[in-house]
Design a protein around this motif. Sequence first.
Motif, short mmCIF file in Angstrom:
data_model
loop_
_atom_site.label_atom_id
_atom_site.label_comp_id
_atom_site.label_asym_id
_atom_site.label_seq_id
_atom_site.Cartn_x
_atom_site.Cartn_y
_atom_site.Cartn_z
N SER A 1 8.98 -10.86 -9.99
CA SER A 1 8.03 -9.74 -9.95
C SER A 1 6.71 -10.12 -10.62
N VAL A 2 6.79 -10.82 -11.76
CA VAL A 2 5.56 -11.15 -12.50
C VAL A 2 4.74 -12.19 -11.73
N LEU A 3 5.44 -13.23 -11.21
CA LEU A 3 4.72 -14.23 -10.41
C LEU A 3 4.12 -13.58 -9.17
N GLY A 4 4.88 -12.65 -8.58
CA GLY A 4 4.37 -11.93 -7.42
C GLY A 4 3.15 -11.11 -7.76
N ALA A 5 3.13 -10.53 -8.96
CA ALA A 5 1.96 -9.75 -9.38
C ALA A 5 0.73 -10.64 -9.45
N PHE A 6 0.94 -11.89 -9.87
CA PHE A 6 -0.18 -12.83 -9.91
C PHE A 6 -0.72 -13.09 -8.50
N GLY A 7 0.21 -13.35 -7.56
CA GLY A 7 -0.21 -13.56 -6.18
C GLY A 7 -0.90 -12.33 -5.60
N ALA A 8 -0.37 -11.15 -5.91
CA ALA A 8 -0.96 -9.91 -5.41
C ALA A 8 -2.35 -9.71 -6.00
N ALA A 9 -2.52 -10.09 -7.27
CA ALA A 9 -3.83 -9.94 -7.91
C ALA A 9 -4.85 -10.87 -7.26
N LEU A 10 -4.40 -12.07 -6.90
CA LEU A 10 -5.32 -13.03 -6.27
C LEU A 10 -5.78 -12.56 -4.90
N THR A 11 -4.89 -11.89 -4.17
CA THR A 11 -5.19 -11.55 -2.78
C THR A 11 -5.57 -10.08 -2.62
N VAL A 12 -5.88 -9.39 -3.72
CA VAL A 12 -6.00 -7.93 -3.65
C VAL A 12 -7.13 -7.46 -2.74
N GLY A 13 -8.22 -8.21 -2.69
CA GLY A 13 -9.35 -7.74 -1.89
C GLY A 13 -9.23 -8.03 -0.41
N LEU A 14 -8.20 -8.79 -0.03
CA LEU A 14 -8.12 -9.26 1.34
C LEU A 14 -7.36 -8.26 2.21
N LYS A 15 -7.86 -8.07 3.41
CA LYS A 15 -7.09 -7.30 4.38
C LYS A 15 -5.98 -8.20 4.91
N ARG A 16 -4.80 -7.65 5.05
CA ARG A 16 -3.66 -8.44 5.53
C ARG A 16 -3.49 -9.74 4.74
N GLY A 17 -3.48 -9.61 3.42
CA GLY A 17 -3.36 -10.79 2.57
C GLY A 17 -1.92 -11.26 2.43
N GLY A 18 -1.00 -10.64 3.16
CA GLY A 18 0.42 -10.91 2.98
C GLY A 18 0.81 -12.36 3.22
N LEU B 1 5.59 -7.04 -2.20
CA LEU B 1 4.59 -7.47 -3.17
C LEU B 1 3.16 -7.14 -2.77
N ASP B 2 2.85 -7.24 -1.47
CA ASP B 2 1.44 -7.12 -1.09
C ASP B 2 0.89 -5.72 -1.35
N ARG B 3 1.80 -4.73 -1.57
CA ARG B 3 1.31 -3.38 -1.86
C ARG B 3 1.12 -3.17 -3.35
N LEU B 4 1.46 -4.16 -4.16
CA LEU B 4 1.50 -3.96 -5.61
C LEU B 4 0.16 -3.50 -6.16
N PHE B 5 -0.92 -4.19 -5.78
CA PHE B 5 -2.25 -3.75 -6.22
C PHE B 5 -3.07 -3.19 -5.06
N ALA B 6 -2.66 -3.51 -3.82
CA ALA B 6 -3.51 -3.16 -2.68
C ALA B 6 -3.71 -1.66 -2.55
N THR B 7 -2.65 -0.85 -2.75
CA THR B 7 -2.83 0.60 -2.61
C THR B 7 -3.80 1.12 -3.67
N ASP B 8 -3.67 0.62 -4.89
CA ASP B 8 -4.57 1.07 -5.95
C ASP B 8 -5.99 0.60 -5.70
N TYR B 9 -6.11 -0.56 -5.08
CA TYR B 9 -7.45 -1.08 -4.77
C TYR B 9 -8.12 -0.22 -3.70
N GLU B 10 -7.33 0.15 -2.69
CA GLU B 10 -7.91 0.89 -1.57
C GLU B 10 -8.34 2.31 -1.96
N ASP B 11 -7.55 2.98 -2.79
CA ASP B 11 -7.94 4.36 -3.12
C ASP B 11 -8.80 4.44 -4.38
#
Lengths: 207, 218
Positions: free
Chosen positions: B139-156, B64-74
Amino acid sequence: MTTPLLSLTDVACTRGGLRILEGVTFDLLAGEALILRGPNGSGKTTLLRTIAGLQPPESGTIAAEPECIAYAAHADGIKSTLSVAENLEFWAGLFGTASIDEALAAFDLAALRSRRAQSLSAGQKRRLGLARLLVTGRRIWALDEPTVSLDQSAVSLFAERVRRHLDDGGAALVATHIDLGLDARTLDVSEFKPARVATGAFDESFL
Amino acid sequence: MIGLLKRDVMLAMRAGGGFGLALAFFLIVVVLVPFGVGPEREVLARIAPGVLWLGALLACLLSLDRLFATDYEDGSLDLLATAPVPLEGVVLTKALAHWITTGLPLTIVAPLLGALLNLPGEAAGALVLTLLVGTPALSVLGAFGAALTVGLKRGGLLLSLLVLPLYVPTLIFGADAVRRASDGLTATTPMLLLGLITLGTVAIVPFAAAGALRVNLR
């Protein structure tokens, strides 16, 4: 022609909770380019992100047609495991434009189209990022340091593209430190730096 | 939207995308449980529904933690947010891509792994059905968690803490439906509740996730 494509009135922006720009007012007409200048940290990126709609202005109004701004940031949004053509096709599909061939040709990428993006050089990646602007089909380009890592010939290629975009009735807002050779107005962002307010100084002395 | 779905699935399949990660984790958990618990077939059959559901849930959490993080980083996320698609749709599409690359393969291999845990044959159908109905909510609930933590390094870690409590109802009803089926009872009530959670989640959570993304992009 008389109504501006983009019009900012007394806009103030914040970054990290600190107000860094205020009273930004300008109009951008079709066929016009505006160069944003200012030292590092003066708020060029923040202003462009605010105009692109990624963050709301703290006060003031930004008037533009909905969905007419294409934003290009420092990061190009390129997926390294996809090929050049796949990267561009994705954005073309998202923006509903059909052909990527013209955009590839415009930035001299046709020979690289099936190359994986991870094996591109920094300048080639940047060119791919700029080619994305052409497939968006949008009228206002908001560009943040578009010429970073481009060589001399790629810079002139890019300037030529911007000129053609302006001739087609588009407009461009470019934050850059180099001279693109464009016939454009310059806006020095540091003019809009707010006067130090008492609370700001207070916060800083604590931090 | 379909382009985004295709891109995300393609990225997951290509090298470094982590397509096999959830599947391999699920396999390892289920294979190791009999070693830990012992080979008594009655015990294994009794705990099988819970172990299978828990394994699937943790496998889902893993990527889950890669769901938005990769798109955020690049920088893709900035560009997606300014593209002519609603951010809610982006969230839902990315959650769907996550489900296709984790939840769906887990659902397909689950009956085989159920056999390893001595799950009664008549419960295999219920297992597939509950996973099919329940994993989209993960998956959808996980997307919510991933969206909340997207800016954090090691937000896992934070992501897991935020998301796991939200997974509890799905886990309870999913495992309960399989347990009832393996005991030869009807599993209609937990199945309906499981479906209800998924539908409600899919309807509401993308809005919350898109809101969280907008705040994080500022």
